[in-house]
Structures are given as C-alpha cells and as structure tokens.
Design a protein around this motif. Structure first.
Motif, PDB file in Angstrom:
ATOM      1  N   LEU A 126     -10.435  -5.004 -46.729  1.00 45.04           N
ATOM      2  CA  LEU A 126      -9.797  -5.665 -45.577  1.00 45.04           C
ATOM      3  C   LEU A 126      -9.459  -4.650 -44.484  1.00 45.04           C
ATOM      4  N   ASN A 127     -10.435  -3.805 -44.194  1.00 42.25           N
ATOM      5  CA  ASN A 127     -10.230  -2.680 -43.290  1.00 42.25           C
ATOM      6  C   ASN A 127     -10.883  -2.955 -41.943  1.00 42.25           C
ATOM      7  N   LEU A 128     -10.075  -3.104 -40.903  1.00 36.32           N
ATOM      8  CA  LEU A 128     -10.592  -3.363 -39.564  1.00 36.32           C
ATOM      9  C   LEU A 128     -11.315  -2.165 -38.967  1.00 36.32           C
ATOM     10  N   ALA A 129     -11.183  -1.009 -39.609  1.00 38.33           N
ATOM     11  CA  ALA A 129     -11.818   0.215 -39.105  1.00 38.33           C
ATOM     12  C   ALA A 129     -13.121   0.541 -39.818  1.00 38.33           C
ATOM     13  N   ASP A 130     -13.559  -0.328 -40.743  1.00 37.53           N
ATOM     14  CA  ASP A 130     -14.763  -0.034 -41.525  1.00 37.53           C
ATOM     15  C   ASP A 130     -15.521  -1.331 -41.785  1.00 37.53           C
ATOM     16  N   THR A 131     -16.734  -1.433 -41.256  1.00 31.97           N
ATOM     17  CA  THR A 131     -17.529  -2.654 -41.409  1.00 31.97           C
ATOM     18  C   THR A 131     -18.663  -2.502 -42.420  1.00 31.97           C
ATOM     19  N   SER A 132     -18.645  -1.466 -43.215  1.00 31.93           N
ATOM     20  CA  SER A 132     -19.798  -1.144 -44.058  1.00 31.93           C
ATOM     21  C   SER A 132     -19.983  -2.067 -45.254  1.00 31.93           C
ATOM     22  N   SER A 133     -18.944  -2.778 -45.674  1.00 27.40           N
ATOM     23  CA  SER A 133     -19.033  -3.558 -46.919  1.00 27.40           C
ATOM     24  C   SER A 133     -19.155  -5.059 -46.686  1.00 27.40           C
ATOM     25  N   ARG A 134     -19.592  -5.478 -45.514  1.00 27.37           N
ATOM     26  CA  ARG A 134     -19.654  -6.910 -45.194  1.00 27.37           C
ATOM     27  C   ARG A 134     -20.909  -7.573 -45.771  1.00 27.37           C
ATOM     28  N   GLN A 135     -20.764  -8.852 -46.127  1.00 28.55           N
ATOM     29  CA  GLN A 135     -21.881  -9.678 -46.579  1.00 28.55           C
ATOM     30  C   GLN A 135     -21.931 -10.945 -45.738  1.00 28.55           C
ATOM     31  N   LEU A 136     -23.135 -11.479 -45.530  1.00 28.33           N
ATOM     32  CA  LEU A 136     -23.266 -12.690 -44.743  1.00 28.33           C
ATOM     33  C   LEU A 136     -22.580 -13.861 -45.444  1.00 28.33           C
ATOM     34  N   VAL A 137     -21.864 -14.657 -44.667  1.00 28.08           N
ATOM     35  CA  VAL A 137     -21.208 -15.848 -45.223  1.00 28.08           C
ATOM     36  C   VAL A 137     -22.232 -16.914 -45.552  1.00 28.08           C
ATOM     37  N   ALA A 138     -23.127 -17.178 -44.639  1.00 24.71           N
ATOM     38  CA  ALA A 138     -24.135 -18.231 -44.800  1.00 24.71           C
ATOM     39  C   ALA A 138     -25.471 -17.685 -44.313  1.00 24.71           C
ATOM     40  N   PRO A 139     -26.264 -17.067 -45.191  1.00 27.49           N
ATOM     41  CA  PRO A 139     -27.514 -16.417 -44.763  1.00 27.49           C
ATOM     42  C   PRO A 139     -28.471 -17.357 -44.040  1.00 27.49           C
ATOM     43  N   GLU A 140     -28.399 -18.648 -44.330  1.00 30.36           N
ATOM     44  CA  GLU A 140     -29.328 -19.595 -43.709  1.00 30.36           C
ATOM     45  C   GLU A 140     -28.914 -19.986 -42.291  1.00 30.36           C
ATOM     46  N   LEU A 141     -27.699 -19.642 -41.910  1.00 33.54           N
ATOM     47  CA  LEU A 141     -27.176 -20.052 -40.606  1.00 33.54           C
ATOM     48  C   LEU A 141     -27.869 -19.296 -39.482  1.00 33.54           C
ATOM     49  N   GLY A 142     -28.223 -20.001 -38.421  1.00 33.32           N
ATOM     50  CA  GLY A 142     -28.791 -19.362 -37.248  1.00 33.32           C
ATOM     51  C   GLY A 142     -27.701 -18.852 -36.329  1.00 33.32           C
ATOM     52  N   VAL A 143     -27.314 -19.661 -35.364  1.00 30.83           N
ATOM     53  CA  VAL A 143     -26.312 -19.290 -34.380  1.00 30.83           C
ATOM     54  C   VAL A 143     -25.265 -20.399 -34.307  1.00 30.83           C
ATOM     55  N   LEU A 144     -24.013 -20.028 -34.395  1.00 24.69           N
ATOM     56  CA  LEU A 144     -22.923 -20.993 -34.273  1.00 24.69           C
ATOM     57  C   LEU A 144     -22.445 -21.018 -32.827  1.00 24.69           C
ATOM     58  N   MET A 145     -22.623 -22.156 -32.178  1.00 15.55           N
ATOM     59  CA  MET A 145     -22.183 -22.318 -30.795  1.00 15.55           C
ATOM     60  C   MET A 145     -20.874 -23.105 -30.783  1.00 15.55           C
ATOM     61  N   GLU A 146     -19.885 -22.591 -30.051  1.00 11.98           N
ATOM     62  CA  GLU A 146     -18.610 -23.281 -29.904  1.00 11.98           C
ATOM     63  C   GLU A 146     -18.381 -23.583 -28.424  1.00 11.98           C
ATOM     64  N   VAL A 147     -18.117 -24.840 -28.145  1.00 11.95           N
ATOM     65  CA  VAL A 147     -17.820 -25.281 -26.781  1.00 11.95           C
ATOM     66  C   VAL A 147     -16.317 -25.449 -26.662  1.00 11.95           C
ATOM     67  N   LYS A 148     -15.723 -24.780 -25.681  1.00 10.11           N
ATOM     68  CA  LYS A 148     -14.270 -24.772 -25.532  1.00 10.11           C
ATOM     69  C   LYS A 148     -13.924 -25.419 -24.200  1.00 10.11           C
ATOM     70  N   ALA A 149     -13.323 -26.609 -24.270  1.00 12.08           N
ATOM     71  CA  ALA A 149     -13.009 -27.360 -23.063  1.00 12.08           C
ATOM     72  C   ALA A 149     -11.908 -28.364 -23.364  1.00 12.08           C
ATOM     73  N   LEU A 150     -11.168 -28.760 -22.341  1.00 10.54           N
ATOM     74  CA  LEU A 150     -10.159 -29.798 -22.529  1.00 10.54           C
ATOM     75  C   LEU A 150     -10.662 -31.163 -22.087  1.00 10.54           C
ATOM     76  N   GLY A 151     -11.412 -31.192 -20.992  1.00  9.98           N
ATOM     77  CA  GLY A 151     -11.905 -32.461 -20.480  1.00  9.98           C
ATOM     78  C   GLY A 151     -13.300 -32.793 -20.984  1.00  9.98           C
ATOM     79  N   ALA A 152     -13.926 -33.731 -20.288  1.00  7.54           N
ATOM     80  CA  ALA A 152     -15.280 -34.152 -20.651  1.00  7.54           C
ATOM     81  C   ALA A 152     -16.283 -33.052 -20.312  1.00  7.54           C
ATOM     82  N   TYR A 153     -17.402 -33.051 -21.015  1.00 13.69           N
ATOM     83  CA  TYR A 153     -18.466 -32.098 -20.727  1.00 13.69           C
ATOM     84  C   TYR A 153     -19.101 -32.422 -19.373  1.00 13.69           C
TER      85      TYR A 153
END
Length: 243
Positions: free
Chosen positions: A173-200
């Motif tokens: 759980l070290n924010l200064a070291d990224t060497s031990s990370r593993q993919l959460v969902a290897p099959e996932l492409g790109v996660l797009m998040e739309v951030k808005a309050l009103g209509a698109y």
C-alpha cells in the motif's frame, strides 16, 4: 491546486482500446484535453476490517460513502495528497477533500493526529466524524490507473475522463512504489466516466449512439474486492463479522 469540493453525476461507459483513438478524434471537435495529458492517479481506499463500506456500496443503496487518499503521480516527500470523502446520494456524487503534504500523511498513518486544514475546517470535521463512526477504518487496497481528462469547450463543467491499465495491490500500500501492481480486469479496454450535473449535450448523445456505447456499472474498488480480495480469504473474514 485542484478543486476541493465537487457535486455532479458520474456515468460510466466502456470502450475498446481500438475505439479510443477515433472516439477521441471525434470528441476533440467539442472538448479539449486538460493540461496534465496522460497521467497516473493512485487511490488508497480505506475500509473496516469487515469491508463494511464496499459491501454496503455494492448493495446499491440510496446513500453510500467512501474514504480514500488520492495521489497524482508517484508520491515523494514533496508531493501533495488528498484526503477524500466521496458520498453518493440518489445518483449525485459529492466529493470533498483536503490537501496535505505526503510527509504529513505519513506522520498521520504512523499514529499522529488527523491533519488540520484551517482553510477547510468543515472537511476536516467530516473526516474526523467518519473515523469516529468506524474506529477500525484502515487502508485496504491501492488502485492506480492512467487517465486522460477532457473538458467542454463551451461548458468547462462538462468533463469526461478515460482510464486505462487499472491496477491494484493490497500488501505494501505504498504510494511511492508502483512496482507490485496487477491488473484488476485484464479484459477491460478503457473506462470512460462522464461527469455532469445536467443533461448531456446533443452532440455527445449522438456520439454515444454512433459508437453504440451503453452505461456500465464498473466500479474500480468493487471489482477489485469481488475479483481479488474476496478470493484471498476475505470471504471467511466477512462471514465472521456478519455471523
């Protein structure tokens, strides 16, 4: 300095890696990439010993909350990290956060006092209240990803982010070291998040239809919990807590 208070709806979609370049080219007619370009985000999620917060969140209640420490890039002693409270009420996300030096955060997790922020005393009080409500709240999993962010040319409050290579680790759980990370969902492409309050905007609705994109319920922390933490013995731990 990034904003400390947010109120918006966040809706997720999943693109394939092959779709992304063409989608971004079409998007550039209406939106601009922010000044950070492709950048690393790290989120250290806190939870109880029974993972009460994420289990409650996965039940899709009208109200849920999370606490995390967010870092932009790899932490060092001069870095700024954010203590973040993220609440969701009837699909609207409220995020409040307090910026502190990474060195101050390290002192806190070694047993020091909760950092204070004279400019944002209300946020500090809300974080303190959360830790009183959940005395065993502690770091549980570190999730990182690479992000591209865009904002509307006509409406800068309309924002879209694209997250790739979503990874996790639950040991150092070290924010200064990224060497031990593993993919959460290897099959996932790109996660797009739309951030808005009103209509698109109508042009964006047309773009979603053009690429046949549908809403997704993908949650970084929930997926990590379900796919990885649950299978590493947390099933037995949770069973003891709720029995």
């Amino acid at each position: 300095m990034k904003n400390n208070v947010f109120e918006r709806k966040e809706t997720k979609y999943i693109l394939s890696k092959e779709q992304l370049p063409e989608f971004l080219a079409d998007l550039s007619c209406y939106m601009e990439q922010d000044e950070h370009g492709l950048h690393l985000i790290q989120s250290l999620y806190y939870d109880t010993s029974c993972y009460q917060m994420i289990r409650h969140s996965m039940e899709k209640p009208n109200y849920k909350e999370k606490f995390r420490v967010r870092c932009y890039g790899v932490a060092n002693q001069d870095a700024i990290v954010f203590l973040e409270l993220k609440k969701k009420i009837q699909r609207v996300v409220y995020k409040r956060r307090m910026a502190i030096p990474y060195s101050v955060y390290q002192e806190w997790i070694r047993g020091g006092k909760l950092p204070e922020d004279p400019k944002n005393p209300q946020i500090q009080r809300e974080i303190a209240w959360l830790f009183r409500q959940y005395p065993d709240l502690a770091p549980k999993v570190l999730i990182s990803y690479e992000r591209l962010s865009y904002f509307g040319k006509e409406d800068s409050a309309f924002r879209i982010t694209f997250d790739q290579r979503i990874s996790y680790e639950d040991t150092t759980l070290n924010l200064a070291d990224t060497s031990s990370r593993q993919l959460v969902a290897p099959e996932l492409g790109v996660l797009m998040e739309v951030k808005a309050l009103g209509a698109y905007p109508l042009w964006f609705v047309a773009l979603l239809n053009q690429y046949q994109l549908k809403k997704s319920s993908f949650s970084k922390y929930a997926q990590t919990y379900q796919r990885h933490l649950w299978n590493k013995g947390e099933k037995e731990n949770v069973s003891k807590c709720v029995s």
